[in-house]
Design an enzyme around this catalytic site. Structure first.
Site, PDB file in Angstrom:
ATOM      1  NE  ARG A 259     -48.496  24.476  14.741  1.00 29.99           N
ATOM      2  CZ  ARG A 259     -49.060  23.631  13.888  1.00 29.99           C
ATOM      3  NH1 ARG A 259     -48.548  22.435  13.663  1.00 29.99           N
ATOM      4  NH2 ARG A 259     -50.171  23.970  13.244  1.00 29.99           N
ATOM      5  CG  HIS A 263     -45.374  23.229  10.665  1.00 31.13           C
ATOM      6  ND1 HIS A 263     -44.841  22.458  11.681  1.00 31.13           N
ATOM      7  CD2 HIS A 263     -44.500  23.146   9.631  1.00 31.13           C
ATOM      8  CE1 HIS A 263     -43.701  21.926  11.262  1.00 31.13           C
ATOM      9  NE2 HIS A 263     -43.463  22.326  10.032  1.00 31.13           N
ATOM     10  CE1 TYR A 272     -53.107  22.284  11.560  1.00 30.89           C
ATOM     11  CE2 TYR A 272     -52.703  22.702   9.235  1.00 30.89           C
ATOM     12  CZ  TYR A 272     -52.341  22.836  10.564  1.00 30.89           C
ATOM     13  OH  TYR A 272     -51.203  23.531  10.886  1.00 30.89           O
TER      14      TYR A 272
HETATM   15  C1  TPP Z   1     -37.854  12.702   8.551  1.00 29.60           C
HETATM   16  C2  TPP Z   1     -38.766  13.863   8.333  1.00 29.60           C
HETATM   17  N1  TPP Z   1     -39.978  13.663   7.791  1.00 29.60           N
HETATM   18  C3  TPP Z   1     -40.783  14.701   7.525  1.00 29.60           C
HETATM   19  C4  TPP Z   1     -40.397  15.973   7.815  1.00 29.60           C
HETATM   20  C5  TPP Z   1     -41.296  17.150   7.450  1.00 29.60           C
HETATM   21  N2  TPP Z   1     -41.785  17.795   8.673  1.00 29.60           N
HETATM   22  C6  TPP Z   1     -41.170  18.877   9.176  1.00 29.60           C
HETATM   23  S1  TPP Z   1     -41.806  19.332  10.634  1.00 29.60           S
HETATM   24  C7  TPP Z   1     -42.954  18.112  10.590  1.00 29.60           C
HETATM   25  C8  TPP Z   1     -43.887  17.942  11.744  1.00 29.60           C
HETATM   26  C9  TPP Z   1     -43.139  17.668  13.003  1.00 29.60           C
HETATM   27  O1  TPP Z   1     -43.999  17.616  14.076  1.00 29.60           O
HETATM   28  P1  TPP Z   1     -43.468  17.502  15.562  1.00 29.60           P
HETATM   29  O2  TPP Z   1     -42.421  16.456  15.667  1.00 29.60           O
HETATM   30  O3  TPP Z   1     -44.648  17.360  16.434  1.00 29.60           O
HETATM   31  O4  TPP Z   1     -42.745  18.900  15.831  1.00 29.60           O
HETATM   32  P2  TPP Z   1     -43.349  20.372  15.767  1.00 29.60           P
HETATM   33  O5  TPP Z   1     -43.158  20.870  14.393  1.00 29.60           O
HETATM   34  O6  TPP Z   1     -44.772  20.304  16.191  1.00 29.60           O
HETATM   35  O7  TPP Z   1     -42.516  21.149  16.722  1.00 29.60           O
HETATM   36  C10 TPP Z   1     -42.824  17.359   9.421  1.00 29.60           C
HETATM   37  C11 TPP Z   1     -43.696  16.245   9.043  1.00 29.60           C
HETATM   38  C12 TPP Z   1     -39.127  16.143   8.388  1.00 29.60           C
HETATM   39  N3  TPP Z   1     -38.666  17.351   8.726  1.00 29.60           N
HETATM   40  N4  TPP Z   1     -38.335  15.084   8.640  1.00 29.60           N
END
Ligand code: TPP
Ligand code: MG
Lengths: 362, 328
Positions: A259, A263, A272
């Site tokens: 990434r 985010h 971080y």
């Molecule tokens: C059940 C749930 N918990 C927390 C979140 C908050 N949240 C949104 S994106 C994220 C990180 C997700 O990381 P990843 O699965 O690696 O996907 P990326 O964003 O890197 O594409 C979090 C913690 C959420 N959307 N759903």
């Protein structure tokens, strides 16, 4: 005879068919995609990158509520859609707008969720793209359900289910893999491992040797690919889709990517991670390496380039024109889709809101 | 430095810091609470100050976070966990309802769970779907859970300290749209405990009963009503469970009229519980049926439509106008 381990464990290294310098590599199990596929992919990558850049610009201008960009992950985005047939399904997350557009969905309808005028903008049945899922991994059991239903109905549909590295920690990821394996459901679970879940690096997310290793415990074959190599991704995902379609059950693919940006626009990645960590990944850019390769092969004619550029220009113009005006929203929609038939209570509440708005106008 | 102007987010951060300072068994964990300091920065600097063993990031799994907290509480610690947003607490629902809420009861009091589940909740920040739910009624409906929610900066600090010291599990609901609201506060000042509602404004004509994000809206409505010649009392529940019948009913009896204001949907909710209690206990003091201003019974709308869903000053004043004044 292959052992269970050989069948289920991923390759020792992520599959890479064109390396970061644009040099092709031989592989014992995967072949380079055709010239036509790579040229098509090239155009989609260029367009996908422009989509990301334009959406990020629009979020800064307040035209989108938020934009989780797939900048740097476009090869994953594009490949996930390219390997599907018309009747296949895609189950995307909030990060997968480019993949959705690659599937043929209207770019403005794709961004409805992130623009904030409704929760989802496109008709999921039109292009067989499920609504983007925000609650992590919750879409995966749905993908299994669609695949299982297709099997029961005798259809040869394959379902591509997208999830991030962080999402693989959720219970739903594991339940979905297990169900898919037990049901022999034609699902390709495609993990885009971009090394971060917001601020949390992969090392704090999982102690597994790779995320593709998570398949073996469920009896699901795992494979991993260089997530910035479109050629390798097309080969690996293409084979996974073929296997699933041929009745070999679910497949788990991990693409190792990064990434590059925060985010979302709301995030501050400097809190971080160090910039030094990001820099090497800029050299692994998916578009750059494919461009080098295609140029070296003499396939990147000015016509191909101009055509790709024209598509990119078109999509960014479409986003600007489509998103600059304030979207028209109708408060009556709040009640219109909740049930097949409105309840007495929602009818009363809709009438209350209607009256209130009429009084405000008067 | 006891008097300072700080935001609710800073007050919560200070409460965590002071609680961790005061008691080594307090640990804070969840998604992105370490280096990032939480997406709302509530845990900002805690890992730096107390180390990775006291404030740490977990794998991304809410059921795991809450389940692990149960085990740690069983083994002598006081875990404080963060659900990143209201709707992302749902994967943990099984743990919350079947274990967090029931452990003391099923073990005849032998196993207590002194833990806190912090949940940013509610709308008003233009969040896309799943980022604006008011989920308090699910928790309030579950016997065994204590549910509190601050509406002021001072309470954010005071209630969180009390929640962490509490002998039982507390669901600590943080109205996220108030995170940035600043107030001049003295954090050393003792705040009322869990289970106590507070009268935020006195007025003889009617009572507004509110909690969390609805409190500032109710206070604003009372301000406008006063300018129009009607004096409203505003009660801030602070503690949804246990419910302070005494304070609420005393206010309603004094004024004879009441409107409940809540940001959550109204059907089968905390607001319906309040109306039921007030009606049961204060029937003979009431000059009019108790009214409610709540969200519509629909999923929380997308950002461009959320203004229609949130309780507004006008809706509150309209409800007050409807309290059968002509009869009195
Ligand atoms: C059940 C749930 N918990 C927390 C979140 C908050 N949240 C949104 S994106 C994220 C990180 C997700 O990381 P990843 O699965 O690696 O996907 P990326 O964003 O890197 O594409 C979090 C913690 C959420 N959307 N759903
Ligand atoms: Mg990730």
């Amino acid at each position: 005879m292959t052992t269970v381990e050989e069948r289920l464990l991923p390759s020792a290294e992520p599959v890479c068919l064109i390396d970061q310098n644009g040099v092709p590599r031989d592989h014992s199990s995967y072949r380079l995609p055709t010239k036509a596929a790579l040229l098509d992919g090239y155009a989609q990558l260029v367009r996908g990158r422009r989509f990301n850049d334009q959406a990020s610009a629009l979020v800064r201008q307040g035209r989108l509520a938020v934009y989780p960009s797939s900048f740097g992950q476009e090869a994953c985005q594009v490949a996930a859609s390219m390997v599907l047939r018309e009747g296949d399904w895609l189950f995307p997350t909030y990060r997968d707008s480019v993949s959705i557009v690659s599937r043929g969905v209207d770019p403005i309808e794709t961004l409805t969720l992130l623009r904030g005028d409704w929760h989802s903008g496109y008709d999921p049945y039109e292009h067989k793209v499920a609504p983007q899922s925000t609650p992590l991994a919750t879409q995966l059991p749905h993908a299994v359900g669609v695949a299982h239903a297709a099997r029961l109905k005798g259809e040869d549909t394959v379902v591509m289910a997208l999830v991030g590295d962080g999402g693989t920690s959720e219970g739903d990821f594991h339940e979905a893999l297990n169900f898919a394996a037990v049901f022999h459901a034609p699902v390709v679970f495609f993990v885009q491992n971009n090394e971060y879940a917001i601020s949390v690096p992969l090392a704090k997310q999982s102690a597994a040797p790779s995320l593709a290793h998570k398949g073996i415990g469920y009896g699901v074959p795992g494979e991993r690919a260089d997530g910035n190599d479109l050629a390798g991704l097309l080969a690996v995902l293409g084979q996974a889709v073929e296997k699933a379609r041929a009745g070999e059950g679910p497949q788990l693919i991990e693409a190792h990517t990064y990434r590059v940006q925060a985010h979302t626009n709301a995030d501050d990645a400097t809190r971080y991670r160090e910039d030094d960590e990001v820099t090497p990944w800029l050299d692994r850019d998916p578009i750059q390496r494919l461009t080098t390769y295609l140029e070296h092969e003499g396939w990147l004619s000015s016509e191909v380039k101009e055509n790709a550029e024209a598509q990119a220009v078109q999509v960014s113009a479409q986003l600007r024109e489509g998103l600059m005006p304030e979207p028209e929203v109708d408060p009556a929609d709040l009640f219109a889709y909740l049930y097949a038939e409105q309840t007495q209570q929602t009818r009363e509440q809709a009438a209350f809101l209607r009256d209130e708005l009429a009084r405000e106008e008067a | 430095m006891t008097h300072m102007k700080i935001s609710m987010a800073q007050a919560l951060n200070q409460a965590l810091r002071d609680a961790m300072q005061a008691d080594d068994s307090v640990v804070m964990f969840g998604e992105d609470v370490g280096a990032l300091g939480g997406v709302f920065r509530i845990t900002d600097g805690l890992t730096a100050e107390f180390g990775e063993n006291r404030c740490f990031d977990t794998p991304l799994a809410e059921a795991g976070i809450v389940g692990v907290a149960v085990g740690m509480a069983m083994n002598g610690m006081r875990p404080v966990v963060e659900m990143q947003f209201d709707a992302f607490g749902y994967p943990a629902f099984e743990q919350v309802v079947s274990h967090v809420a029931k452990m003391r009861n099923r073990t005849r009091g032998r196993v207590a769970l002194p833990m806190v589940i912090r949940i940013p909740y509610g709308g008003g920040i233009g969040g896309v779907e799943h980022h604006s739910d008011s989920s308090e009624s699910y928790y309030a409906h579950t016997p065994g859970l204590t549910v509190v929610t601050p509406a002021t900066v001072a309470d954010a600090y005071g209630l969180l300290r009390k929640a962490i010291e509490f002998p039982d599990p507390v669901v600590f609901m943080e109205p996220k749209k108030l995170y940035w609201a600043k107030e001049e506060v003295d954090l050393t000042e003792e705040q009322p405990g869990i289970g106590t509602a507070v009268v935020r404004r006195e007025g003889a004509d009617a009572t507004l009963i509110a909690y969390g994000p609805a409190v500032p809206v109710a206070l604003e409505a009372a301000e406008v009503a006063a300018a129009e010649g009607r004096q409203l009392t505003v009660v801030d529940l602070r503690s949804v469970v246990p419910f302070d019948d005494e304070t609420v009913c005393a206010a309603v009896r004094r004024t004879g009229r009441a409107v409940v204001v809540a940001e959550a949907t109204g059907f089968a909710s905390v607001s319906s519980e309040i109306v039921a209690r007030v009606t049961e206990k204060c029937f003979h003091s009431l000059a009019a049926p108790v009214r409610r201003v709540t969200a519509f019974d629909i999923p929380f709308p997308p950002p461009k439509l959320e203004k229609y869903q949130l309780p507004s000053v006008d809706r509150i004043l309209d409800a007050v106008d409807d309290l059968q004044w002509e009869d009195s």
